[in-house]
Design an enzyme around this catalytic site. Structure first.
Site, mmCIF file in Angstrom:
data_model
loop_
_atom_site.group_PDB
_atom_site.id
_atom_site.type_symbol
_atom_site.label_atom_id
_atom_site.label_comp_id
_atom_site.label_asym_id
_atom_site.label_seq_id
_atom_site.Cartn_x
_atom_site.Cartn_y
_atom_site.Cartn_z
ATOM 1 N N HIS A 137 -4.182 3.105 -7.770
ATOM 2 C CA HIS A 137 -4.860 1.871 -7.415
ATOM 3 C C HIS A 137 -6.080 1.669 -8.298
ATOM 4 O O HIS A 137 -6.834 2.598 -8.551
ATOM 5 C CB HIS A 137 -5.318 1.981 -5.947
ATOM 6 N N GLY A 187 -9.958 -7.260 -4.895
ATOM 7 C CA GLY A 187 -8.665 -7.511 -5.508
ATOM 8 C C GLY A 187 -8.248 -6.260 -6.241
ATOM 9 O O GLY A 187 -9.027 -5.325 -6.351
ATOM 10 N N CYS A 188 -7.041 -6.197 -6.754
ATOM 11 C CA CYS A 188 -6.605 -4.904 -7.266
ATOM 12 C C CYS A 188 -5.324 -4.927 -8.063
ATOM 13 O O CYS A 188 -4.632 -5.913 -8.143
ATOM 14 C CB CYS A 188 -6.317 -3.936 -6.142
ATOM 15 N N ALA A 189 -5.037 -3.721 -8.602
ATOM 16 C CA ALA A 189 -3.730 -3.402 -9.176
ATOM 17 C C ALA A 189 -3.186 -2.215 -8.412
ATOM 18 O O ALA A 189 -3.929 -1.290 -8.082
ATOM 19 C CB ALA A 189 -3.891 -3.035 -10.643
#
Ligand code: SF4
Ligand code: SF4
Lengths: 374, 503
Positions: free
Chosen positions: A180, A13-15
């Site tokens: 990221h 998952g991430c930003a």
């Protein structure tokens, strides 16, 4: 570690965040670092990175290869290989600083290359793509982090703001920045697996998981791509490379491939549009990116944000004068820009585009830009 | 000659029987008779095939069929069926025949493959609340689309279009000829295909006049006997299928006995009434791949390049190479029929020993076509032994675009897998042209049952897709990452292209 720790699909998952000055004016890394830092809880220190466009004006016509090596011997191997294919105009160690949280890093090196020994019938770009794919698949302990012109990818295992200090990003200026922060579900981080993922001018930062990965990868393999890294991001980047660079589809249609409208919607369109979208979906059904995703993708001319067709992951878009922002969370944009003219949440599958004003392909994508900003 | 073969089944009638004689009248194998003198029904156990017609229709549920418990001296090598086959041949001097598909104990790979579902990192999708798409298009796909911008800045497609056939669910009805199955069965298949936006297949038996109206949902077959093939027929459907082989009897022709060729069948097949319809083992104009290419294009010419041409082959050992040749010979669809595929009649030795499992065949063919970058040239249809919606899902995840079902479709309208299709005595009115028996199959009920089956499977496929976090069937195609194997060898996993569960 450069390559995947497990022979399994990488899940994370991430930003994500992207900032672009559409007049093409360079600006420093402060904004992007602060924006990604604001979403620290979306990553866990096992991967962070940046892509920056416009950083090598003095070599702007050369392919800038950012390389990662396990050790110096691997560097010699890879350089021997590069020399057979390219003329190396300049090369140097990528400057880094000591950062406590980043203990182990690969040997990082950059090269400015012009193509020398390509088969006569192959385009220069195809040649570069194939070389990158070859190195990543076949040269042990060597990894190409980026290969575009006048741009570079800086990534590794760590929180993004630490990665920024590690690579001394305060010394660079760019007109497009992507960043990221990564939250892989497994516990091992690997440098190659951090985002952005890049091929030629295309860089992708991606939040999500492609439940259709197998279908997508097997289709891309028929076109010569090797999905070695088992990451969704790689699939996204290759998909964009195939559709935009090689098949020359306009962006609005690319969006209709990767986030295809439902058949029910297509059936109800006017005949002309229906015909186009029906054939598009028939032809490229294996490139429907199915599953939750939002990603930001950039090349020299544009920065595009898009989510899956039922919008299972967040994405927000805002602008102020010639500055454009795309982010996972609104807070990240608000932290760095207080005066925002318009903030929009794009519909599922609807691309938002920031387009370089001087670019000659601007007209191709203006309709989707309007669609997104209205 | 007295038979040495003990009866397989025993028919028991209990004292709740009201002597309505339904069972006696219904038994098409003459296994039951009524003795008026003592008002008793006498079963002839030797003749019972366990078709269940009597038990299903008995109003008091007083008739039952059980297995004959008789044993031979235990022997793991000379088993009962081996011994009995020898008896049978010693008594008849003939080739053993069977209906339906291979019933032997070979591994069922479908049952050793497990599906994936979404947890946390990718949300599953609720098919009751979110759209879920099963639409599939059969036909060649271009490797890329090229567009051109016109004066008024409208976009049009430059790439030549190829005919496409739409399936609203990726399940089609496999070839079963009129003659092998009854008219009512055919009509029910046609109506169901129309209702569900899919296709049924005429098999090699021509097309009955009254069924031309289902043309859009019809695959017309051209097999080695060329029965019933004419210009109008070729243009009647959406797809023309050249049948090279059949999973139940690869390399073997067909034989519809003269008794089955009544007036109606004689018309559609275009042969005299009462003559045997013999389909040769090979097509006598196809002795090579280039001959096949010529037939493919002859059919395309005859159908004005508007119809898809499918080539159906049995899954044999080098199926991948053959499929690749077919894809290059101009076919739009390659249909692979696995060794579990059914038949009206086949030599038992062939049925039970020739061919390979459809799971392996699909995986190998899909791999090969991709390796050669010609997967877009053809659609791939998996056929032969698809038993339920999960088999459909697994076949597609292994690489198929769509599947055919034959046996499952017949079971849905009453077939009990008694394996006696070749006798023409089907008690359920399915595999027969005897008007007395054929009328047992009510076309309306058959259509409803078939339709329910397709509906149920389609719903289940949506359910499975949703659990996987997918909302379109195309995202499952060749998506072998969503499959895992249990109890398979490394080599089996490798050919299937799937990982061991846990890995
Ligand atoms: S159908 Fe049932 S009740 Fe009627 S005769 Fe047969 S066994 Fe008896
Ligand atoms: S179709 Fe009829 S004869 Fe053939 S197996 Fe089924 S029930 Fe028996």
């Amino acid at each position: 570690m450069l390559k995947p720790p497990y022979a399994e699909k990488d899940i994370s998952g991430c930003a994500v965040v992207g900032i672009m000055n559409i007049s093409g004016n360079n600006f420093g890394s402060e904004k992007i670092v602060n924006a990604i830092k604001c979403m620290r809880d979306r990553s866990n220190g096992l991967g962070g990175g940046f892509a920056a466009y416009g950083i090598y004006p003095e070599h702007k016509d050369l392919y800038a290869f950012h390389m990662m090596y396990l050790d110096t011997n691997r560097r010699y191997d890879a350089e021997d290989f590069l020399k057979k294919k390219f003329n190396i105009a300049a090369s140097e160690r990528i400057p880094t600083a000591k950062v406590n949280s980043i203990s182990e890093s690969p040997v990082l090196w950059r090269y400015f290359l012009s193509v020398e020994n390509k088969p006569p019938l192959m385009s220069e770009e195809d040649f570069v793509v194939q070389t990158v794919i070859y190195i990543n698949a076949n040269i042990d302990g060597a990894f190409v982090a980026s290969s575009g012109k006048n741009m570079g990818v800086f990534k590794g295992v760590g929180y993004p703001e630490d990665i920024a200090r590690f690579y001394k990003l305060q010394d660079y200026e760019a007109y497009i920045w992507l960043s990221h922060g990564r939250f892989p579900t497994n516990t091992v981080g690997w440098w190659g697996g951090a985002h952005p993922f890049n091929i030629l001018d295309w860089s992708v930062v991606h939040n999500g998981e492609l439940s259709s990965y197998g279908t997508n990868a097997r289709y891309l393999e028929m076109y010569g791509y090797k999905c070695e890294l088992m990451t969704d991001t790689e699939v996204v980047a290759y998909t964009m490379d195939l559709l935009m660079r090689r098949h020359k589809l306009p962006l609005n249609l690319v969006a209709k491939v990767i986030a295809a409208p439902l058949w029910k919607e297509i059936d109800n369109l006017e005949p002309k549009e229906r015909r186009i979208l029906t054939r598009l979906r028939q032809t490229y059904s294996s490139l429907l990116l199915n599953g939750p995703f939002s990603f930001i993708i950039a090349n020299q001319d544009q920065m595009i944000g898009i989510t899956d067709r039922i919008r299972l992951r967040p994405l927000i878009y805002a602008s102020n004068k010639d500055m454009f922002y795309i982010s996972t969370e609104e807070a990240a944009i608000r932290t760095i820009e207080s005066d925002l003219k318009n903030i929009k949440i794009p519909r599922g599958g609807e691309p938002v585009v920031a387009q370089l004003l001087t670019s000659d392909i601007r007209h191709q994508t203006s309709s989707s830009r309007e669609g997104a900003t209205n | 000659m007295k038979t040495y073969i003990p009866h397989k089944f025993e028919v028991n009638i209990n004292d709740k029987c009201i002597k309505c004689l339904v069972c006696v009248k219904q038994c098409s194998f003459s296994a039951l008779s009524f003795d008026e003198d003592d008002a008793t029904i006498y079963p002839d156990n030797n003749k019972c095939v366990a078709c269940h017609r009597c038990t299903t229709l008995c109003p008091t549920k007083s008739i039952n069929i059980v297995k004959n418990p008789i044993v031979y001296h235990p022997n793991e090598y000379w088993k009962a069926n081996v011994i009995e086959d020898i008896y049978k041949q010693a008594e008849t001097g003939g080739i053993l025949l069977s209906g339906t598909g291979n019933d032997k104990d070979y591994p069922v790979y479908f049952d050793r493959i497990l599906l994936d579902a979404s947890q946390v990192t990718n949300p599953s999708i609720d098919p009751l609340r979110e759209p879920m798409e099963l639409r599939t298009y059969l036909g060649k796909k271009s490797d890329r689309l090229q567009f051109k911008e016109n004066k008024k800045s409208t976009t049009t497609i430059k790439t030549k279009s190829e005919p496409q056939v739409k399936l609203e669910t990726p399940i089609m009805f496999a070839a079963m000829s009129l003659g092998a199955i009854s008219y009512n069965a055919h009509q029910a298949l046609a109506r169901t295909a129309e209702e569900h936006g899919t296709l049924y297949n005429t098999g090699e038996g021509g097309l009955h006049k009254s069924l031309y109206k289902y043309g859009k949902n019809t695959i017309v077959q051209v097999a080695s006997g060329r029965y019933g093939v004419h210009h109008e027929y070729l243009n009647a459907g959406s797809v023309v299928e050249i049948k090279i082989g059949q999973g139940a009897k690869p390399g073997i022709g067909g034989h519809l006995p003269g008794e089955k060729i009544n007036a109606e069948i004689s018309q559609t097949r275009m042969i005299p009434e009462g003559t045997d319809a013999l389909s040769p083992a090979p097509h006598h104009d196809i002795y090579s791949i280039e001959d096949l290419a010529q037939l493919v294009y002859a059919i395309k010419e005859a159908t004005f390049y508007k119809k898809l041409v499918s080539v159906k082959i049995a899954a044999v050992h080098n199926v991948a190479a053959i499929a690749s040749g077919i894809a290059r010979a101009g076919a739009d669809i390659v249909t692979i029929d696995g060794f579990r595929g059914g038949t009206g009649a086949a030599p038992t030795v062939i049925r039970d020993n020739v061919g390979i499992p459809i799971e392996m065949a699909i995986a190998a063919v899909d791999d090969r076509l991709r390796k050669e970058s010609i997967r877009n040239n053809v659609s791939l249809v998996a056929s032969g032994g698809i038993r339920n919606s999960v088999d459909v899902v697994k076949a597609i995840a292994l690489g198929a675009d769509a599947v055919y079902i034959g046996t499952s479709a017949l079971i849905s309208i009453g077939c009990t897998m008694c394996q006696k299709c070749y006798t023409g005595k089907c008690a359920w009115g399915i595999a027969t042209t005897n008007p007395q028996l054929a009328k047992r199959l009510n076309p309306e009920i058959a259509y409803k049952r078939l339709s329910n089956l397709l509906r149920a499977w389609s719903l289940e496929i949506k359910e499975i897709l949703g659990a996987m976090g997918l909302n379109a069937i195309e995202s499952l195609k060749s998506n072998r990452l969503r499959l895992r194997g249990v109890g398979l060898s490394a080599e089996e996993l490798k050919i299937l292209g799937i990982k061991q569960a846990g890995g």
